[in-house]
Every structure is written in C-alpha cells, then in structure tokens.
Write a protein that holds these residues in place. Structure first.
Motif, short mmCIF file in Angstrom:
data_model
loop_
_atom_site.label_atom_id
_atom_site.label_comp_id
_atom_site.label_asym_id
_atom_site.label_seq_id
_atom_site.Cartn_x
_atom_site.Cartn_y
_atom_site.Cartn_z
N ASP A 22 0.81 -1.22 0.00
CA ASP A 22 0.00 0.00 0.00
C ASP A 22 0.84 1.27 0.00
N GLY A 23 2.13 1.14 -0.29
CA GLY A 23 3.00 2.31 -0.37
C GLY A 23 2.52 3.24 -1.46
N GLY A 24 2.61 4.52 -1.24
CA GLY A 24 2.09 5.49 -2.19
C GLY A 24 3.11 6.13 -3.09
N ARG A 25 4.35 5.65 -3.08
CA ARG A 25 5.41 6.26 -3.89
C ARG A 25 5.72 5.43 -5.13
N VAL A 26 4.75 4.81 -5.73
CA VAL A 26 4.97 3.95 -6.90
C VAL A 26 5.50 4.81 -8.06
N GLN A 27 6.53 4.30 -8.73
CA GLN A 27 7.16 5.00 -9.84
C GLN A 27 7.10 4.15 -11.10
N ARG A 28 6.98 4.79 -12.23
CA ARG A 28 7.03 4.09 -13.51
C ARG A 28 8.47 4.17 -14.00
N VAL A 29 9.07 2.99 -14.24
CA VAL A 29 10.48 2.94 -14.65
C VAL A 29 10.63 2.14 -15.93
N GLY A 30 11.68 2.45 -16.67
CA GLY A 30 11.95 1.76 -17.92
C GLY A 30 12.69 0.45 -17.71
N MET A 31 12.37 -0.53 -18.55
CA MET A 31 13.10 -1.80 -18.60
C MET A 31 14.02 -1.71 -19.82
N PHE A 32 15.29 -1.98 -19.61
CA PHE A 32 16.27 -1.84 -20.69
C PHE A 32 16.83 -3.19 -21.10
N GLU A 33 17.05 -3.33 -22.40
CA GLU A 33 17.63 -4.56 -22.94
C GLU A 33 19.01 -4.25 -23.52
N HIS A 34 19.97 -5.10 -23.15
CA HIS A 34 21.27 -5.05 -23.80
C HIS A 34 21.13 -5.90 -25.04
N THR A 35 21.04 -5.27 -26.20
CA THR A 35 20.69 -5.97 -27.43
C THR A 35 21.74 -6.99 -27.87
N THR A 36 22.97 -6.84 -27.41
CA THR A 36 24.02 -7.80 -27.78
C THR A 36 23.77 -9.17 -27.18
N CYS A 37 23.37 -9.21 -25.90
CA CYS A 37 23.23 -10.51 -25.22
C CYS A 37 21.80 -10.81 -24.77
N GLY A 38 20.90 -9.80 -24.81
CA GLY A 38 19.51 -10.03 -24.46
C GLY A 38 19.16 -9.82 -23.00
N PHE A 39 20.11 -9.39 -22.16
CA PHE A 39 19.82 -9.15 -20.75
C PHE A 39 18.84 -8.00 -20.63
N VAL A 40 17.78 -8.18 -19.79
CA VAL A 40 16.76 -7.15 -19.58
C VAL A 40 16.59 -6.90 -18.09
N ASP A 41 16.60 -5.62 -17.71
CA ASP A 41 16.36 -5.23 -16.31
C ASP A 41 16.17 -3.72 -16.28
N VAL A 42 15.81 -3.19 -15.10
CA VAL A 42 15.78 -1.74 -14.93
C VAL A 42 17.21 -1.24 -14.97
N ALA A 43 17.39 0.06 -15.15
CA ALA A 43 18.73 0.61 -15.28
C ALA A 43 19.62 0.25 -14.10
N ALA A 44 19.05 0.23 -12.90
CA ALA A 44 19.84 -0.09 -11.70
C ALA A 44 20.35 -1.54 -11.72
N GLY A 45 19.77 -2.39 -12.56
CA GLY A 45 20.20 -3.79 -12.67
C GLY A 45 21.51 -3.95 -13.42
N PHE A 46 21.92 -2.91 -14.14
CA PHE A 46 23.21 -2.93 -14.83
C PHE A 46 24.23 -2.35 -13.86
N ASP A 47 25.29 -3.07 -13.59
CA ASP A 47 26.31 -2.61 -12.64
C ASP A 47 26.88 -1.28 -13.11
N ALA A 48 26.97 -0.32 -12.22
CA ALA A 48 27.44 1.01 -12.58
C ALA A 48 28.80 1.31 -11.96
N ALA A 49 29.65 1.96 -12.75
CA ALA A 49 30.94 2.45 -12.28
C ALA A 49 31.23 3.74 -13.03
#
Length: 101
Positions: A22-49
């Motif tokens: 029942d949290g009220g801070r629901v956000q709409r986020v994009g799902m991204f695909e790495h087209t080379t290998c097919g991995f799909v996740d939200v941006a935070a799912g890709f390791d960042a450096a």
C-alpha cells in the motif's frame, strides 16, 4: 547509476498504491535490454561504475548513450517493498450516482 533510475518522463498516478504494501510512492520505470546478449532489467540492474554500465550477463561495458541499450518496456516499481508490477487498480474518477429513493 548505482541505485539511480533513468527518468522516463512518465509518472504513475498520485493515486496509485502498491498492491503489496500500500506504499504510495509507486514510480514508472523503464526496462532496458542489452541488445548484444539479451539481458533485460531496470537501469539499476546494470552494474554502474562512474559514467559506465556493465552488463551482468556478458560483462560488456556500456554507456547510457550506447546504441546497444534499448528501453523495451515500462513497469511500476514500489521503492518501499521493491516490488515490480505491470498494472495497479486506480480508483475511478467517475462521479458516483446517487441512488433514487
């Protein structure tokens, strides 16, 4: 980009609540695909450096402007319980008709 979300310009309705917590801070986020290998996740799912992302499936280094990273869908995300879902019931905005006596 660790923990950050790429802004989609689309926000969930202010009346949208998480169906789990029942949290009220629901956000709409994009799902991204790495087209080379097919991995799909939200941006935070890709390791960042620094300014670069790393695909967890194939370890290729990407940038946010990389042509190999494509937004393929949108989901709703509750940051309070970390649940992702496609749809929520939004209360009707139609006026309730009064019952006739």
């Amino acid at each position: 980009m660790g923990g950050e979300q790429i802004s989609t310009g689309l926000d969930a309705s202010a009346d949208t609540a998480c169906p789990d917590c029942d949290g009220g801070r629901v956000q709409r986020v994009g799902m991204f695909e790495h087209t080379t290998c097919g991995f799909v996740d939200v941006a935070a799912g890709f390791d960042a450096a620094d300014r670069y992302l790393s695909c967890p499936k194939c370890d290729e280094t990407l940038t946010t402007a990389d042509d190999g990273l494509t937004c393929v869908a949108f989901v709703l995300h509750c940051p309070e319980c970390d649940r992702r879902f496609d749809d929520v019931a939004i209360p009707s905005l139609a006026p309730q008709s009064a019952e006739a006596d």
